[in-house]
Scaffold this motif. Structure first.
Motif, PDB file in Angstrom:
ATOM      1  N   GLY A 179       0.816  -1.215   0.000  1.00 41.63           N
ATOM      2  CA  GLY A 179       0.000   0.000   0.000  1.00 41.63           C
ATOM      3  C   GLY A 179       0.844   1.256   0.000  1.00 41.63           C
ATOM      4  O   GLY A 179       0.491   2.256  -0.644  1.00 41.63           O
ATOM      5  N   ILE A 180       1.962   1.211   0.719  1.00 38.11           N
ATOM      6  CA  ILE A 180       2.888   2.350   0.720  1.00 38.11           C
ATOM      7  C   ILE A 180       3.462   2.542  -0.673  1.00 38.11           C
ATOM      8  O   ILE A 180       3.564   3.667  -1.177  1.00 38.11           O
ATOM      9  CB  ILE A 180       4.005   2.130   1.748  1.00 38.11           C
ATOM     10  CG1 ILE A 180       3.424   1.987   3.149  1.00 38.11           C
ATOM     11  CG2 ILE A 180       5.016   3.278   1.708  1.00 38.11           C
ATOM     12  CD1 ILE A 180       4.446   1.612   4.197  1.00 38.11           C
ATOM     13  N   ASP A 227       2.139   1.714  -3.517  1.00 38.20           N
ATOM     14  CA  ASP A 227       1.104   2.267  -4.395  1.00 38.20           C
ATOM     15  C   ASP A 227       1.024   3.788  -4.265  1.00 38.20           C
ATOM     16  O   ASP A 227       0.914   4.517  -5.268  1.00 38.20           O
ATOM     17  CB  ASP A 227      -0.259   1.656  -4.056  1.00 38.20           C
ATOM     18  CG  ASP A 227      -0.391   0.226  -4.551  1.00 38.20           C
ATOM     19  OD1 ASP A 227       0.267  -0.102  -5.555  1.00 38.20           O
ATOM     20  OD2 ASP A 227      -1.137  -0.542  -3.936  1.00 38.20           O
ATOM     21  N   LYS A 228       1.080   4.266  -3.021  1.00 40.89           N
ATOM     22  CA  LYS A 228       0.967   5.704  -2.799  1.00 40.89           C
ATOM     23  C   LYS A 228       2.208   6.448  -3.275  1.00 40.89           C
ATOM     24  O   LYS A 228       2.113   7.569  -3.792  1.00 40.89           O
ATOM     25  CB  LYS A 228       0.706   5.965  -1.315  1.00 40.89           C
ATOM     26  CG  LYS A 228      -0.672   5.468  -0.878  1.00 40.89           C
ATOM     27  CD  LYS A 228      -0.859   5.550   0.626  1.00 40.89           C
ATOM     28  CE  LYS A 228      -2.206   4.958   1.033  1.00 40.89           C
ATOM     29  NZ  LYS A 228      -2.384   4.919   2.498  1.00 40.89           N
ATOM     30  N   VAL A 229       3.382   5.846  -3.110  1.00 39.47           N
ATOM     31  CA  VAL A 229       4.606   6.466  -3.614  1.00 39.47           C
ATOM     32  C   VAL A 229       4.534   6.603  -5.131  1.00 39.47           C
ATOM     33  O   VAL A 229       4.869   7.649  -5.700  1.00 39.47           O
ATOM     34  CB  VAL A 229       5.841   5.636  -3.209  1.00 39.47           C
ATOM     35  CG1 VAL A 229       7.088   6.129  -3.947  1.00 39.47           C
ATOM     36  CG2 VAL A 229       6.084   5.731  -1.698  1.00 39.47           C
ATOM     37  N   THR A 266       1.848   6.741  -6.949  1.00 40.07           N
ATOM     38  CA  THR A 266       0.851   7.760  -7.264  1.00 40.07           C
ATOM     39  C   THR A 266       1.461   9.149  -7.201  1.00 40.07           C
ATOM     40  O   THR A 266       1.251   9.991  -8.092  1.00 40.07           O
ATOM     41  CB  THR A 266      -0.335   7.670  -6.277  1.00 40.07           C
ATOM     42  OG1 THR A 266      -0.991   6.405  -6.461  1.00 40.07           O
ATOM     43  CG2 THR A 266      -1.334   8.793  -6.521  1.00 40.07           C
ATOM     44  N   LEU A 267       2.225   9.417  -6.149  1.00 41.97           N
ATOM     45  CA  LEU A 267       2.847  10.737  -5.997  1.00 41.97           C
ATOM     46  C   LEU A 267       3.857  11.015  -7.099  1.00 41.97           C
ATOM     47  O   LEU A 267       3.941  12.127  -7.628  1.00 41.97           O
ATOM     48  CB  LEU A 267       3.522  10.835  -4.633  1.00 41.97           C
ATOM     49  CG  LEU A 267       2.584  10.889  -3.419  1.00 41.97           C
ATOM     50  CD1 LEU A 267       3.389  10.851  -2.128  1.00 41.97           C
ATOM     51  CD2 LEU A 267       1.717  12.142  -3.464  1.00 41.97           C
ATOM     52  N   THR A 297       2.328  12.154 -10.431  1.00 41.17           N
ATOM     53  CA  THR A 297       1.545  13.393 -10.455  1.00 41.17           C
ATOM     54  C   THR A 297       2.496  14.567 -10.674  1.00 41.17           C
ATOM     55  O   THR A 297       3.717  14.437 -10.510  1.00 41.17           O
ATOM     56  CB  THR A 297       0.801  13.602  -9.117  1.00 41.17           C
ATOM     57  OG1 THR A 297       1.761  13.805  -8.074  1.00 41.17           O
ATOM     58  CG2 THR A 297      -0.059  12.402  -8.789  1.00 41.17           C
TER      59      THR A 297
END
Length: 460
Positions: A19-20, A22-24, A26-27, A30
């Motif tokens: 999950g971490i 995935d968020k990295v 995503t950032l 962007t």
């Protein structure tokens, strides 16, 4: 299963970090200005494995991104972080004519020694306005009557100007090759293990050389060690965190725990990642599997888990602990399963001390045991609890074993005596259960010393 397949979250994600990742990702995909980004974690917390799995996942989901991995520790012997990053970008992110053009522009930058320019300017540029420096230099040149100094300063400025021209040409070339449709993300790993000067130079190279649109950096490091490197380079009076803030835009810290059950209590708790790692290592060990050291034996596992948590062992330290257990098991009859639980756990404590506490090891061997030093290793409270807290602490296995040790230490044992008969009776139940109704052993240190003898390869 190949090594490459091993480095995926699908194959193994013991610490629930997908999950971490995935968020990295995503950032990083962007337009938010988070570069350079830091993935922070203490030594031995699995940062490198996380980085490799992150890259694998990133590449599989976003094929248009060009990902570059740099092991800074392997490169710091070269003493040139600029060359290290340039070579990695050319080797992993570019090809064909783009690669040749980039290298043509990169060679003059390295040749003119931007590192020297950084040494002369960075410590000032980061503290003052560049215009002020120019005014100061102009005044210095006007006021100085020493022609030799004038000539030296002029030569430095000329070299610096030439270096900046080459740098701008390199940045323009890289910008031409890196578009919004094909960005580059560079992962710098193991920076915290590098020499302090190399680590700081790497930060400066990233900021001054690779400030290019669509080029992003992720530093996988221990920022605590990075701050120490900055102070080593520029002195203890420098505010290392403020210095880092000039370079780094966003930081995420790898958690030390995962969702899971701790020991054999009730409810869902936060399981320390190191405890989970210990359980997995024991279960997969060809030597320790089936010995009861894992979760199949609640006493062994609970005691080992408490030692790991109280002493905040890293993943790497847990691997060392498990390795010592394998060695001990191979050279002896294991933790003596025919003995009482308390004596077996004392042997487990002996392995732990052999791994991580050389001073305590020496004190035990010489009979100079100090209760004040031993107590923290087992989480024994400085002041023994009374009344309503007594029951809570009496359930902690490490504390029960620890009290046997500290109350039978050569020095400061009086600091750990009970204040009331009720407390004494409450704790005695735990002692009797684990030590077979022998609240005070004739020589409680003997099982620990036997472990020392085995691990020193001196026992027969």
């Amino acid at each position: 299963m190949s090594e490459q397949e091993d480095l995926t979250f699908e194959f193994r994600d013991d610490f629930k970090r997908v999950g971490i990742a995935d968020k990295v990702i995503t950032l990083l995909t962007t337009p938010i200005g988070i570069s350079p980004m830091v993935i922070d974690g203490d030594w031995g917390t699995g940062k490198t494995e996380f980085c490799q799995k992150l890259i694998h996942k990133f590449r599989s989901e976003h094929g248009r991104y060009r990902l570059v991995y740099v092991d800074a520790f392997q490169a710091d012997h070269a003493d040139d972080p600029l060359m290290t990053v340039l070579a990695a970008v050319a080797g992993e992110a570019l090809e064909g004519e783009a690669k040749r053009t980039f290298l043509q522009k990169a060679i003059p930058v390295v040749r003119y020694g931007l590192q020297t320019a950084f040494k002369a300017s960075v410590s000032h540029v980061l503290k003052e306005n560049a215009d002020d420096i120019a005014d100061g230099l102009e005044k210095h040149l006007q006021d100085s009557a020493n022609k030799a100094i004038d000539a030296s300063v002029a030569a430095v400025l000329k070299d610096h100007e030439k270096a900046q021209q080459n740098l701008k040409a390199l940045q323009a070339t890289l910008a031409d090759q890196v578009t919004a449709d094909s960005p580059i993300v560079i992962f710098i790993d193991e920076l915290d293990r590098c020499r302090p000067d190399f680590a700081v130079q790497m930060l400066e190279v990233i900021k001054h050389t690779f400030d290019v649109v669509n080029v992003k950096f992720v530093l996988v490091t221990n920022t605590k060690q990075l701050r120490a490197a900055i102070n080593h380079r520029y002195g203890p009076l420098v505010d290392a965190q403020r210095y880092l803030d000039k370079f780094l835009k966003f930081s995420v810290r790898l958690p030390a725990d995962v969702s899971g059950r701790v020991g054999y209590g009730y409810g869902e708790n936060r399981l320390l990642a190191s405890v989970k790692h210990y359980s997995n290592l024991v279960s997969s060990s060809g030597i320790l599997a089936g010995t009861g050291l894992g979760q199949t034996d609640k006493e062994y596992f609970t005691f080992a888990s408490e030692l790991i948590q109280v002493n905040q062992l890293s993943l790497r330290q847990v691997e060392t602990f498990t390795r010592y257990l394998e060695v001990y098991h191979s050279l002896s009859r294991g933790l003596a399963p025919d003995e009482t639980a308390g004596l077996r756990l004392l042997r487990l404590f002996g392995v732990f001390v052999s791994c991580f506490s050389p001073d305590v090891y020496d004190n035990i061997q010489s009979g100079c045991t100090n209760a004040d030093v031993i107590a923290p290793l087992l989480g024994v409270p400085t002041l023994l609890p009374d009344n309503e807290e007594t029951y809570h602490y009496s359930r902690k296995l490490a504390v029960i074993i620890g009290l046997q040790l500290v109350q039978n230490s050569a020095f400061n044992a009086e600091h750990f005596m009970f204040e009331s008969e009720d407390s004494q009776e409450c704790w005695k139940k735990g002692f009797d259960y684990y030590f077979g109704n022998r609240s005070v052993l004739s020589d409680i240190w003997q099982p620990v010393k036997e472990v020392f003898s085995v691990l020193s390869l001196s026992s027969r």
